[in-house]
Scaffold this motif. Structure first.
Motif, PDB file in Angstrom:
ATOM      1  N   ARG A 379       0.817  -1.212   0.000  1.00  0.00           N
ATOM      2  CA  ARG A 379       0.000   0.000   0.000  1.00  0.00           C
ATOM      3  C   ARG A 379       0.855   1.268   0.000  1.00  0.00           C
ATOM      4  NH1 ARG A 379      -5.205   0.030   2.786  1.00  0.00           N
ATOM      5  NH2 ARG A 379      -4.242   1.471   4.191  1.00  0.00           N
ATOM      6  N   GLY A 381       1.276   3.314  -2.318  1.00  0.00           N
ATOM      7  CA  GLY A 381       0.586   4.430  -2.961  1.00  0.00           C
ATOM      8  C   GLY A 381       1.298   4.976  -4.185  1.00  0.00           C
ATOM      9  N   GLU A 385      -0.177   7.642  -7.134  1.00  0.00           N
ATOM     10  CA  GLU A 385       0.478   8.901  -7.508  1.00  0.00           C
ATOM     11  C   GLU A 385       0.625   9.044  -9.019  1.00  0.00           C
ATOM     12  OE1 GLU A 385       4.205   9.515  -5.349  1.00  0.00           O
ATOM     13  OE2 GLU A 385       3.046   9.020  -3.551  1.00  0.00           O
ATOM     14  N   ALA A 389      -5.821   8.758 -14.226  1.00  0.00           N
ATOM     15  CA  ALA A 389      -7.271   8.861 -14.053  1.00  0.00           C
ATOM     16  C   ALA A 389      -7.628   9.098 -12.593  1.00  0.00           C
ATOM     17  CB  ALA A 389      -7.959   7.602 -14.566  1.00  0.00           C
ATOM     18  N   THR A 390      -6.597   9.313 -11.753  1.00  0.00           N
ATOM     19  CA  THR A 390      -6.772   9.492 -10.293  1.00  0.00           C
ATOM     20  C   THR A 390      -7.595   8.366  -9.682  1.00  0.00           C
ATOM     21  OG1 THR A 390      -7.705  11.557 -11.100  1.00  0.00           O
ATOM     22  CG2 THR A 390      -6.552  11.635  -9.017  1.00  0.00           C
ATOM     23  N   LEU A 391      -7.360   7.173 -10.158  1.00  0.00           N
ATOM     24  CA  LEU A 391      -7.986   6.026  -9.515  1.00  0.00           C
ATOM     25  C   LEU A 391      -7.116   5.613  -8.331  1.00  0.00           C
ATOM     26  CD1 LEU A 391      -8.796   4.091 -12.763  1.00  0.00           C
ATOM     27  CD2 LEU A 391     -10.495   4.931 -11.164  1.00  0.00           C
ATOM     28  N   GLN A 392      -7.567   4.606  -7.614  1.00  0.00           N
ATOM     29  CA  GLN A 392      -6.747   4.051  -6.542  1.00  0.00           C
ATOM     30  C   GLN A 392      -6.375   2.625  -6.924  1.00  0.00           C
ATOM     31  OE1 GLN A 392      -9.269   5.146  -3.000  1.00  0.00           O
ATOM     32  NE2 GLN A 392      -7.238   5.777  -2.404  1.00  0.00           N
ATOM     33  N   GLN A 394      -4.247   0.470  -6.014  1.00  0.00           N
ATOM     34  CA  GLN A 394      -4.030  -0.572  -5.001  1.00  0.00           C
ATOM     35  C   GLN A 394      -5.362  -1.101  -4.501  1.00  0.00           C
ATOM     36  OE1 GLN A 394      -3.814   2.564  -4.390  1.00  0.00           O
ATOM     37  NE2 GLN A 394      -4.666   2.997  -2.421  1.00  0.00           N
ATOM     38  N   TRP A 398      -6.890  -5.019  -4.785  1.00  0.00           N
ATOM     39  CA  TRP A 398      -7.465  -5.879  -3.725  1.00  0.00           C
ATOM     40  C   TRP A 398      -8.828  -6.391  -4.180  1.00  0.00           C
ATOM     41  CZ3 TRP A 398      -4.066  -7.191  -0.345  1.00  0.00           C
ATOM     42  CH2 TRP A 398      -3.151  -6.280   0.190  1.00  0.00           C
ATOM     43  N   HIS A 411     -15.697   1.609  -7.588  1.00  0.00           N
ATOM     44  CA  HIS A 411     -14.410   2.302  -7.557  1.00  0.00           C
ATOM     45  C   HIS A 411     -13.982   2.704  -8.970  1.00  0.00           C
ATOM     46  CE1 HIS A 411     -14.170   1.014  -3.407  1.00  0.00           C
ATOM     47  NE2 HIS A 411     -13.144   1.815  -3.252  1.00  0.00           N
ATOM     48  N   ASN A 412     -14.926   2.725  -9.886  1.00  0.00           N
ATOM     49  CA  ASN A 412     -14.713   3.250 -11.235  1.00  0.00           C
ATOM     50  C   ASN A 412     -13.650   2.515 -12.028  1.00  0.00           C
ATOM     51  OD1 ASN A 412     -16.589   5.471 -10.845  1.00  0.00           O
ATOM     52  ND2 ASN A 412     -15.036   6.278  -9.465  1.00  0.00           N
ATOM     53  N   ASP A 415     -13.075   3.492 -15.602  1.00  0.00           N
ATOM     54  CA  ASP A 415     -12.391   4.734 -15.976  1.00  0.00           C
ATOM     55  C   ASP A 415     -10.910   4.484 -16.197  1.00  0.00           C
ATOM     56  OD1 ASP A 415     -14.217   7.061 -15.992  1.00  0.00           O
ATOM     57  OD2 ASP A 415     -14.754   6.273 -14.038  1.00  0.00           O
TER      58      ASP A 415
END
Lengths: 542, 356, 194
Positions: A379, A381, A385, A389-392, A394, A398, A411-412, A415
């Motif tokens: 995690r 990150g 960074e 697309a400013t997704l997450q 990590q 999961w 959680h898109n 996109d």
């Protein structure tokens, strides 16, 4: 809208979140002039080359075809037609492995060139400004032009939109390392690209054209700058080198400072994006009347001892390109179609060049070390960074591992543009994009299965209804038949009774005899009904 | 001829998890050196004990889980846990302290939760808190800094004390902490807390021998050395600035305001910044990515929360220092922080999380 | 006196809360599908009858009335899990008495052997077989659920159940399968530069 206008008019270059700076390695391939190849022994043209269904085949095995002759038919919104890249004979129409990561075979037309390269009739429209929009769009559709940058979306379909276009963006960014096909094309064919841009602008009726090139291609920038001098409504925008600035959404944010809202297309906000290679193909189709028969392919990677950019006919087997690039295989070589970030490995080299093939990359193991064993996510990150697309990533990872598809959509996941930046930086070397692709395929599959199940259910219910209805109808028929019989018998009884004892009959006796007749008729009707039921149940059994 | 099939992307940035963890250990070296200068070579023995315990515990767990132990050790996360715990405990603590703490951190806090990447709590800090509440005496027996100590222990004496709880000459750690005047030397944080409760003012307290130019003697340099290590990690992009900055802001801004309002009872910015485990916590402990928040904004909030909790517990809590408690409390709130700091996805309206 | 006040107070409170609850029940009413519809939604709609009921809907009704959730081989583990979630019961393994989970298949009629008896048409639960008496029959591939019910009635055994062919657009990104996919087209000579 006003925002975009003021941003563009100020000549600003915006920023998009994330992004990475992998080694560019455009050289040595970008140092060699574009070259033409000798004809290959055969050309393999998969019927489906692009998004959408495949066209209807117009030729049969043994037919002789001329260069540019149409091979398949497809209407607008139904994919694109294919053309013979050179003259020759249709030697087979059969399943061949396609240029797809799966290596699965698909139907393809195989042409054996006759070596003459004889053109069929061409239909140029050199004075395109005299034509109306619809004619030109039809012409581009008939030329089989797809977006040559990435997904291969049919160009005519994009152009056919009725929405007003404010800016036409020409994408010459080519941000993926190694690939330099557009770079070379811009250096060598700048004027033709500009003609293509003008045709596209005329069709789309865009107020202004923005031509975007990444700042690591100074020669291409110079060449294009010269070509557009004196043309007011085309302005050059040099964007800083960062991957993936050539992504459609990312480039829009760079050039307009605005994001394309979720669930909308660039067209919805008055923007139209086309690749430089597409602009070139449009010029060839309209001015010269030549359908899309070839494209520029970068041959690169350290296993390729004669790297460079080549004009490859569509359908050219990768074998042939590797030969021309003087490919020396190593142990466990990867032959990648596309770039190092988004390309896919080919299991065999018999697959053909298709409309979206921009690069054949054959790196050595030292050059692009294969992924190590995947470690657990810590995690850190880093992926979030760099995600454009400013997704997450990590979090998505999961969820993808847990196969929690609802949460993935929340959680898109859709996109994600699969640019690979997250997996590139992941210190645990988790193949993140691979997980997303799998999850996306699975979600689509579930949706497909669900639609199919729904269809099956409807068909099942309708069948049940039909069977029920047929049963009722049958019962109704039997009932009617029984009634008719009963009536007949009653009539018979009535006819015979008066004849027998008419004179002596007293009223009660008459009553009695009619009651008996009625009972007999009832019994007969009952028997008939039983027979009917039996017959029906035996009907059912069969 | 067979070609290799692989998933895109085909290149990699070459930053690896084990490399990052190795760099965390390198960056701890300046702090370790300064700490061993002021508080004796005991910390090196503790380090060896911790690392051996951690590797043994990790290997045993991986074997019990039928996984490959070597690959688990290669990621160096167990190493970092061991090193952090060894640095956090008093250098003359008996050997079983660090063994129990490290084994607990690895076996219970990390492996029982599913191993690397799965733990909710920072293993080193959970181990530390276990030790602190179980063995408060051993865990608060910090020696006075060498420069003002009346005892000078050789390596052998140090090792003997760790193994048998007495020096070869028979002194206990408690006796070692006592200076020539017969006064027990508490840590700066501890003495401030005790003295304030005895109604001394800060000015009076800071006159005592264990306070130096910036904060506590020894401790100030240890903290500065960890700050230097943190700067190395930042420069190498192994950690991002969000957590350290958040933590320091959360700690120092309240400290600054409180000191302005009540200068005689609320210590100022310098004291808080350079006492106890502030810098170690800010750059090495709170930045453990596994148990921290994930988004940049979330990490800032996470850091702020830890800093503020440290200040609150130092000011009013029962324990002199609070980094471990603050970190564990913040670990607990990570899911909440993550939920409310989810970044806006491209093209979505701000704050729109698809119905969330 | 105080008891009266207390009673009144409690009574008024009860009244107020009653009104609130009544209001909430109307205002925030959750419209939910009847349980049978929800179960039916989860079932794969192959209408194969392997569960022992004549179709998915009857099985959905049976589950709603307390039958086991593990009798649907085409749905497999995934369906059992979803049903377990919906019904709030423990997921259990597929009941082998009703069959085992298999790859997806479709029926294909060997058309030159078909005698046109229409028996399969009558057996098909989703009307996916086309044909008439004494005419050759054929299966509409994308409407076939792979239920297997047409195989048994065929007097000349001319119906095969064949696995659904993988297509690039439905490929599940299983990289391990790539080499196998290619070997399907192995007969093509591959020239390589040595």
């Amino acid at each position: 809208m006003r925002d975009i206008k003021s941003f563009v008019e100020a000549g600003l270059i915006g920023q998009f979140p994330g992004g990475i700076h992998p080694p560019e390695r455009k050289s040595p391939a970008n140092q060699q002039p574009l070259r033409r190849l000798p004809l290959p022994a055969e050309l393999v043209l998969p019927l489906r080359q692009h998004i959408g269904p495949s066209g209807q085949c117009l030729v049969k095995v043994g037919d002789n075809v001329l260069k540019g002759q149409q091979l398949t038919e497809a209407k607008l919104s139904q994919g694109l037609p294919l053309h013979a890249p050179t003259s020759g004979t249709v030697s087979a129409i059969e399943e061949r492995p396609t240029a797809h990561a799966s290596g699965l075979p698909e139907m393809a037309i195989v042409i054996t060139p006759d070596g003459d390269d004889r053109w069929g009739p061409k239909q140029p429209l050199p004075d395109f400004r005299q034509q109306d929009r619809a004619t030109l769009i039809e012409h581009i559709q008939a030329a089989g032009i797809a977006g040559l940058g990435g997904a291969g979306f049919p160009t005519a379909q994009k152009l056919a939109s009725q929405k007003p276009i404010q800016y036409l963006i020409i994408n010459g960014v080519e941000c993926e390392p190694y690939i330099c096909a557009d770079d070379r094309l811009m250096r060598e064919q700048a004027d033709e690209i500009v003609s293509g841009i003008q045709i596209l602008q005329y069709i789309s009726n865009a107020e202004q054209v923005l031509l975007a090139i990444e700042d690591n291609k100074p020669e291409a920038i110079e060449s294009m700058r010269n070509a557009i001098t004196g043309i007011d409504d085309i302005s050059l925008r040099v964007v800083p080198t960062k991957y993936p600035s050539g992504g459609e959404k990312q480039l829009i944010e760079l050039l307009t400072g605005a994001q394309v809202p979720h669930n909308q297309l660039p067209l919805d906000v008055g923007l139209l994006m086309q690749n430089t290679g597409t602009a070139y193909a449009v010029k060839r189709a309209i001015i010269d009347g030549e359908p899309l028969l070839e494209r520029v392919v970068t041959l690169t990677g350290e296993c390729m001892h004669n790297p460079g950019n080549v004009w490859a006919l569509l359908g050219t087997p990768i074998d042939h390109l590797l030969q021309q690039g003087n490919f020396q295989a190593e142990e466990e070589t990867r032959v990648i179609m596309g770039g190092p970030m988004m390309g896919f490995t080919l299991p065999v080299t018999a697959v053909p060049v298709i409309k979206t093939t921009n690069c054949i990359l054959t790196p050595t193991l030292e050059e692009l070390p294969p992924a190590q064993a995947e470690m657990a996510c810590i995690r850190c990150g880093a992926c979030a960074e760099v995600c454009p697309a400013t997704l997450q990533p990590q979090q998505l990872q999961w969820l993808a591992k847990a196969k929690d598809y609802d949460a993935l959509e929340q959680h898109n996941l859709f996109d994600c543009i699969e640019c690979g930046a997250c997996a590139y930086v992941c210190p645990s070397e988790i193949p993140l994009v691979h997980y997303y692709r799998k999850a996306k395929a699975e979600i689509r599959n579930i949706a497909r299965e669900k639609a199919k199940a729904e269809l099956a259910r409807q068909r099942f219910e309708r069948r049940q209804q039909r069977l029920e209805r047929e049963k009722q109808e049958r019962l109704e028929r039997h009932r009617k038949a029984a009634e008719a019989r009963k009536k007949m018998q009653q009539e018979k009884a009535q006819q015979s009774a008066p004849a027998a004892d008419q004179p002596a009959a007293t009223k009660p006796a008459q009553d009695k005899s009619s009651a008996v007749a009625a009972a007999i008729a009832r019994a007969k009707a009952k028997k008939a009904a039983q027979q009917a039921a039996q017959q029906e149940s035996s009907d059912k059994d069969t | 001829m067979s070609f290799r099939i692989a998933a895109a992307p085909h290149g990699h940035s070459q930053q690896s998890t084990s490399g990052m963890m190795r760099w965390v250990c390198y960056a701890l070296l300046p702090g370790l050196l300064v700490q061993s200068y002021f508080f004796g070579a005991g910390v090196w023995f503790q380090l060896i004990l911790a690392i051996v315990t951690a590797y043994l515990a990790e290997s045993l767990c991986m074997m019990a889980r039928n996984r490959d132990a070597r690959s688990a050790l290669r990621d160096n996360t167990a190493l970092v846990t061991a090193v952090l715990l060894a640095i956090s405990i008093p250098s003359l603590a008996p050997w079983w302290i660090i063994v129990i703490g490290t084994a607990f951190a690895i076996i219970v806090v990390k492996q029982l939760y599913g191993g690397m990447g799965q733990n909710l709590f920072n293993p080193a800090m959970a181990g530390y808190v276990l030790l602190l509440v179980s063995f408060p005496v051993q865990m608060t027996n910090w020696l006075p800094p060498a420069t003002i100590s009346s005892h000078d222990l050789s390596l052998w004496q140090t090792l003997h004390t760790i193994l048998f709880e007495y020096t070869p000459a028979g002194y206990s750690v408690e006796q070692l902490r006592t200076n020539i005047d017969g006064v027990t030397m508490a840590t700066p944080l501890d003495s401030v807390k005790t003295a304030l409760s005895q109604s001394y003012t800060l000015d009076e307290i800071f006159q005592r021998p264990q306070f130096g130019v910036l904060a506590g003697v020894g401790w100030q340099w240890v903290n500065l050395a960890f700050l230097l290590g943190g700067a190395i990690l930042l420069q190498r992009r192994i950690i991002s600035w969000h957590i350290p900055v958040g933590l320091l802001a959360g700690l120092l801004i309240p400290a600054f305001v409180a000191h302005l309002l009540a200068p005689s009872v609320m210590p100022g910015v310098l004291f808080h910044a350079l006492s106890g485990a502030t810098m170690l916590g800010a750059f090495f402990i709170a930045t453990d990515p596994v148990s921290a928040a994930t988004s940049p904004k979330g990490r800032l909030v996470f850091g702020l929360l830890i800093g503020f909790l440290i200040w609150v517990i130092r000011s009013w809590g029962g324990y002199p220092d609070a980094v471990a408690f603050a970190v564990l409390l913040a670990n607990l709130s990570v899911p909440l922080i993550d939920r409310y700091t989810r970044p806006t996805v491209y093209g979505h309206a701000r704050g729109d999380h698809n119905g969330n | 006196m105080s008891i009266v006040v207390g009673l009144i107070a409690i009574g008024v409170l009860a009244l107020i809360f009653g009104i609130i609850l009544g209001f909430a029940a109307v205002k925030f009413k959750v419209e939910s599908d009847p349980i049978v519809d929800q179960i039916d939604e989860i079932l794969p709609q192959t209408q194969c009858g392997q569960c022992g009921y004549p179709g998915c809907r009857p099985y959905a009704e049976a589950i709603a009335n307390g039958d086991d959730i593990n009798k649907c081989p085409p749905g497999g583990e995934a369906t059992i899990k979803q049903l377990a979630d919906l019904m709030g019961v423990e997921a259990k393994p597929l009941d082998a008495a009703h069959g085992t989970e298999d790859v997806k298949k479709v029926a294909v009629i060997r058309e030159d052997e078909c005698i046109g008896c229409t028996k399969c048409i009558q057996a098909c639960p989703v009307d996916a077989i086309l044909g008439a008496a004494k005419q050759m029959h054929t299966v509409i591939e994308h409407e076939c659920t792979g239920c297997d019910l047409c195989v048994e009635p065929c007097p000349v055994d001319c119906i095969d159940m064949v696995p659904v062919k993988a297509k690039p657009e439905t490929w599940q990104w299983d990289l391990k399968s790539v080499k196998a996919n290619v070997s399907m087209a192995d007969n093509i000579p591959v020239k390589m530069v040595e």
